[in-house]
Design an enzyme around this catalytic site. Sequence first.
Site, PDB file in Angstrom:
ATOM      1  N   ASP A  67      39.165  17.448   9.755  1.00 39.65           N
ATOM      2  CA  ASP A  67      38.603  17.492   7.996  1.00 39.65           C
ATOM      3  C   ASP A  67      39.659  19.137   8.026  1.00 39.65           C
ATOM      4  O   ASP A  67      39.866  19.554   9.130  1.00 39.65           O
ATOM      5  CB  ASP A  67      37.491  17.423   8.170  1.00 39.65           C
ATOM      6  CG  ASP A  67      36.824  18.087   8.586  1.00 39.65           C
ATOM      7  OD1 ASP A  67      36.681  19.800   9.588  1.00 39.65           O
ATOM      8  OD2 ASP A  67      35.527  17.948   8.725  1.00 39.65           O
ATOM      9  N   ASP A 136      22.243  18.243   6.570  1.00 42.95           N
ATOM     10  CA  ASP A 136      22.004  17.433   5.726  1.00 42.95           C
ATOM     11  C   ASP A 136      22.633  15.912   6.488  1.00 42.95           C
ATOM     12  O   ASP A 136      22.533  14.657   5.735  1.00 42.95           O
ATOM     13  CB  ASP A 136      22.743  17.564   4.107  1.00 42.95           C
ATOM     14  CG  ASP A 136      23.951  17.725   4.182  1.00 42.95           C
ATOM     15  OD1 ASP A 136      24.509  17.726   5.218  1.00 42.95           O
ATOM     16  OD2 ASP A 136      24.894  17.518   3.642  1.00 42.95           O
ATOM     17  N   HIS A 138      25.682  15.182   7.776  1.00 44.00           N
ATOM     18  CA  HIS A 138      27.044  14.549   7.511  1.00 44.00           C
ATOM     19  C   HIS A 138      27.824  15.215   9.222  1.00 44.00           C
ATOM     20  O   HIS A 138      27.201  16.391   9.831  1.00 44.00           O
ATOM     21  CB  HIS A 138      27.231  15.637   6.339  1.00 44.00           C
ATOM     22  CG  HIS A 138      27.665  16.904   7.093  1.00 44.00           C
ATOM     23  ND1 HIS A 138      27.000  17.965   6.134  1.00 44.00           N
ATOM     24  CD2 HIS A 138      28.767  17.800   7.263  1.00 44.00           C
ATOM     25  CE1 HIS A 138      27.576  19.478   6.128  1.00 44.00           C
ATOM     26  NE2 HIS A 138      28.475  19.117   7.099  1.00 44.00           N
ATOM     27  N   GLU A 143      29.792  13.581   3.280  1.00 45.48           N
ATOM     28  CA  GLU A 143      28.222  14.225   2.627  1.00 45.48           C
ATOM     29  C   GLU A 143      27.472  12.808   2.662  1.00 45.48           C
ATOM     30  O   GLU A 143      27.810  11.821   2.645  1.00 45.48           O
ATOM     31  CB  GLU A 143      28.302  14.935   1.017  1.00 45.48           C
ATOM     32  CG  GLU A 143      29.645  16.012   1.401  1.00 45.48           C
ATOM     33  CD  GLU A 143      28.918  16.908   2.107  1.00 45.48           C
ATOM     34  OE1 GLU A 143      27.901  16.941   3.326  1.00 45.48           O
ATOM     35  OE2 GLU A 143      29.272  18.493   2.347  1.00 45.48           O
TER      36      GLU A 143
END
Length: 260
Positions: A67, A136, A138, A143
């Site tokens: 990324d 979370d 991801h 996300e």
Amino acid sequence: MEVVIVPDAVAGGELIAETIAALLSRKPGALLGVATGSTPLPVYEALAAKAASGAVDVSRARICQLDEYVGLPAGHPESYRSVVLREVVRPLGLGEDAFMGPDGAAGDIAAACAEYDRALAEAGGVDLQLLGIGTDGHIGFNEPCSSLASRTRIKTLTRQTRQDNARFFDSPEEVPHHVITQGIGTILEARHLVLLATGEAKAEAVALAVEGPLAAVVPASALQLHPHATVVVDEAAASGLKLADYFRDTYAAKPQWQGI
């Protein structure tokens, strides 16, 4: 999915570095997908040490990026291109010609995303993709509620992710709001997925990804779909796993020649 519980981050880094070294012995020009952040650093340190000692030949290895922030110039010290060059490519003695990643400073971000997907395919696909996991759930910057079939694209970071990454910048306001990330569908095309998680803060996300239902709200649960996915966790990150003892027993009984 295989879950391997190790004593600590150093042991996890050594195990994954050994796996990469074994891959490079079989396929010297393998394409290795790397992640950023503090979690994978023990992997890169262990692999660089093996390369320096001559235990593994990395001279033909190729490195690709998972990324990239949107809007940071390539030379910015916290652009992921800079981070990967600094923490992975140069310590392995490789040149920039061995590295590929998306252009987060492109004028046409959508085109840059599509081009990166094409480039990965034209390079023969990723042989081993190293992943981290967010608090979370991801992976990459996919996300919660990202499509499980998603391709490389632009994503908006959650407030939590920007807060988690603020430690790398002078102030939280400097963390970009947008990133280019390999999509979950893109990530799942790698031949081997290896997720490393350490620390108690990742325990809930790990448990949901490994033992919870397949759900877009926990993007890392998509690893359940992959034919060769390995989750390496230290004792703290494994603390939420109901089947931890089973995972320990199965790994202890596994033939050594299989690796991970």
